[in-house]
Scaffold this active site. Structure first.
Site, PDB file in Angstrom:
ATOM      1  N   ASP A  71       4.140  27.167 -85.703  1.00 26.23           N
ATOM      2  CA  ASP A  71       5.170  26.690 -84.769  1.00 26.23           C
ATOM      3  C   ASP A  71       6.545  27.270 -85.101  1.00 26.23           C
ATOM      4  O   ASP A  71       6.735  27.929 -86.127  1.00 26.23           O
ATOM      5  CB  ASP A  71       5.209  25.150 -84.721  1.00 26.23           C
ATOM      6  CG  ASP A  71       5.146  24.494 -86.099  1.00 26.23           C
ATOM      7  OD1 ASP A  71       5.377  25.193 -87.109  1.00 26.23           O
ATOM      8  OD2 ASP A  71       4.871  23.283 -86.166  1.00 26.23           O
ATOM      9  N   ASN A 140       3.491  10.542 -87.684  1.00 22.11           N
ATOM     10  CA  ASN A 140       2.868   9.991 -86.469  1.00 22.11           C
ATOM     11  C   ASN A 140       1.529  10.668 -86.172  1.00 22.11           C
ATOM     12  O   ASN A 140       0.991  10.512 -85.085  1.00 22.11           O
ATOM     13  CB  ASN A 140       3.819  10.145 -85.270  1.00 22.11           C
ATOM     14  CG  ASN A 140       4.128  11.605 -84.953  1.00 22.11           C
ATOM     15  OD1 ASN A 140       3.670  12.503 -85.655  1.00 22.11           O
ATOM     16  ND2 ASN A 140       4.882  11.832 -83.902  1.00 22.11           N
ATOM     17  N   HIS A 142       0.992  13.999 -86.105  1.00 18.62           N
ATOM     18  CA  HIS A 142       1.048  15.310 -85.445  1.00 18.62           C
ATOM     19  C   HIS A 142       0.587  16.435 -86.369  1.00 18.62           C
ATOM     20  O   HIS A 142       0.700  16.335 -87.594  1.00 18.62           O
ATOM     21  CB  HIS A 142       2.427  15.597 -84.829  1.00 18.62           C
ATOM     22  CG  HIS A 142       3.521  15.972 -85.772  1.00 18.62           C
ATOM     23  ND1 HIS A 142       4.689  15.251 -85.885  1.00 18.62           N
ATOM     24  CD2 HIS A 142       3.670  17.011 -86.631  1.00 18.62           C
ATOM     25  CE1 HIS A 142       5.489  15.831 -86.761  1.00 18.62           C
ATOM     26  NE2 HIS A 142       4.885  16.900 -87.236  1.00 18.62           N
ATOM     27  N   GLU A 147       2.093  16.592 -80.687  1.00 20.43           N
ATOM     28  CA  GLU A 147       2.445  15.190 -80.868  1.00 20.43           C
ATOM     29  C   GLU A 147       1.369  14.282 -80.275  1.00 20.43           C
ATOM     30  O   GLU A 147       0.491  14.758 -79.535  1.00 20.43           O
ATOM     31  CB  GLU A 147       3.787  14.920 -80.165  1.00 20.43           C
ATOM     32  CG  GLU A 147       4.958  15.726 -80.726  1.00 20.43           C
ATOM     33  CD  GLU A 147       5.479  15.171 -82.059  1.00 20.43           C
ATOM     34  OE1 GLU A 147       4.777  14.382 -82.712  1.00 20.43           O
ATOM     35  OE2 GLU A 147       6.618  15.533 -82.429  1.00 20.43           O
TER      36      GLU A 147
HETATM   37  C1  GLP Z   1       7.207  19.503 -88.869  1.00 19.01           C
HETATM   38  C2  GLP Z   1       6.247  20.647 -88.580  1.00 19.01           C
HETATM   39  C3  GLP Z   1       4.834  20.287 -88.949  1.00 19.01           C
HETATM   40  C4  GLP Z   1       4.787  19.705 -90.341  1.00 19.01           C
HETATM   41  C5  GLP Z   1       5.593  18.446 -90.366  1.00 19.01           C
HETATM   42  C6  GLP Z   1       5.537  17.698 -91.707  1.00 19.01           C
HETATM   43  O1  GLP Z   1       7.286  18.610 -87.822  1.00 19.01           O
HETATM   44  N1  GLP Z   1       6.287  21.048 -87.209  1.00 19.01           N
HETATM   45  O2  GLP Z   1       4.017  21.451 -88.844  1.00 19.01           O
HETATM   46  O3  GLP Z   1       3.446  19.448 -90.697  1.00 19.01           O
HETATM   47  O4  GLP Z   1       6.938  18.794 -90.082  1.00 19.01           O
HETATM   48  O5  GLP Z   1       6.479  18.202 -92.594  1.00 19.01           O
HETATM   49  P1  GLP Z   1       6.630  17.779 -94.091  1.00 19.01           P
HETATM   50  O6  GLP Z   1       5.560  18.522 -94.839  1.00 19.01           O
HETATM   51  O7  GLP Z   1       8.008  18.213 -94.485  1.00 19.01           O
HETATM   52  O8  GLP Z   1       6.437  16.311 -94.179  1.00 19.01           O
END
Ligand code: GLP
Length: 246
Positions: A71, A140, A142, A147
């Site tokens: 992403d 959540n 995702h 989402e």
């Molecule tokens: C963002 C990214 C996700 C990632 C998520 C969790 O929203 N788009 O791909 O998995 O954050 O991030 P973290 O590992 O910092 O908790």
């Protein structure tokens, strides 16, 4: 129906990082031109640190590898320090021998987001598909920026991250108002098409999402639960992230 997700609970973040990087190392040694699927966020950071160490100390080669990222924020240039392109350069690409033209991160500044998504999918098809996706997990449920409510058949597309996600990600921005309201993401199907998937989750704040993904119903309400339909998916967890599993 019982989940097909393999679960591996390890002592701490560094054990999770070593295990996740080890899967990529094993793949690259078996298939030097492997197609890697990569993620951003705090959780993968130690995974990339371990990959860099394997490259430096143990000669793990990326010279023939291709890498696709899940992403990117829409509107951020790759030089912006909160763009996912910047993150990947900083934590992995600048420290291993992967060629820049073999790294595919959505262009956040694209003039034509729909075309950017179609081109991303076409490039994945052209190289024969992703061998191993690394995923993080949102609180959540995702995965990438898919989402709750995401269509299980979705492909790469423009999305609006949920308020909870924007709030969680705002910690990285100097001003929360700067968090982009739109993003480009690989779809649920784009991820499920990968031959192998490894999801990493660390910390008690991920425990509820982890439990819903593994033990909850397979439903778009928790996008990570859609991984239950994949034939080769492993969750690598620390004890805190696994604490709500029964
Ligand atoms: C963002 C990214 C996700 C990632 C998520 C969790 O929203 N788009 O791909 O998995 O954050 O991030 P973290 O590992 O910092 O908790």
């Amino acid at each position: 129906m019982s989940s097909r997700i393999d679960v591996c609970v390890l002592d701490d973040a560094s054990a999770v990082a070593v295990a996740a990087a080890g899967l990529f190392a094993e793949l690259l040694r078996r298939r030097p031109d492997a197609v890697l699927g990569l993620a951003t966020g705090s959780t993968p950071e130690p995974v990339y640190a371990e990959m860099v160490r394997l490259h430096r100390d143990e000669g793990l080669g990326f010279a023939r590898a291709r890498a696709f990222n899940l992403d990117e924020y829409l509107g951020l240039d790759g030089d912006h320090d909160q763009s996912y392109r910047f993150f990947m350069q900083k934590h992995l690409f600048d420290h291993v021998d992967i060629f820049p033209w073999n790294t595919f991160v959505f262009d956040g500044k694209t003039a034509d987001p729909e075309q950017e998504c179609l081109a991303f999918e076409a490039k994945i098809r052209a190289v024969g598909g992703v061998d191993l996706w690394l995923l993080g997990l949102g609180t959540n449920g995702h995965i990438a920026f898919n989402e709750p409510g995401s269509d299980p058949t979705s492909r790469s597309r423009v999305v609006t991250p949920d308020a909870e996600t924007a709030e969680a990600n705002s910690r990285h921005f100097a001003d929360p108002a700067e968090v982009p309201t739109e993003a480009l993401t690989a779809g649920v199907s784009t991820i499920l098409d990968g031959r192998q998937i490894v999801l990493v989750a660390l910390g008690a704040h991920k425990a509820d999402a982890v439990a819903r993904a593994i033990e909850g119903n397979r439903s778009p309400d928790c996008p990570a639960s859609l991984l239950q339909g994949h034939a080769d998916c492993t969750f690598l967890l620390d004890r805190a992230a696994a604490s709500q599993l029964s």
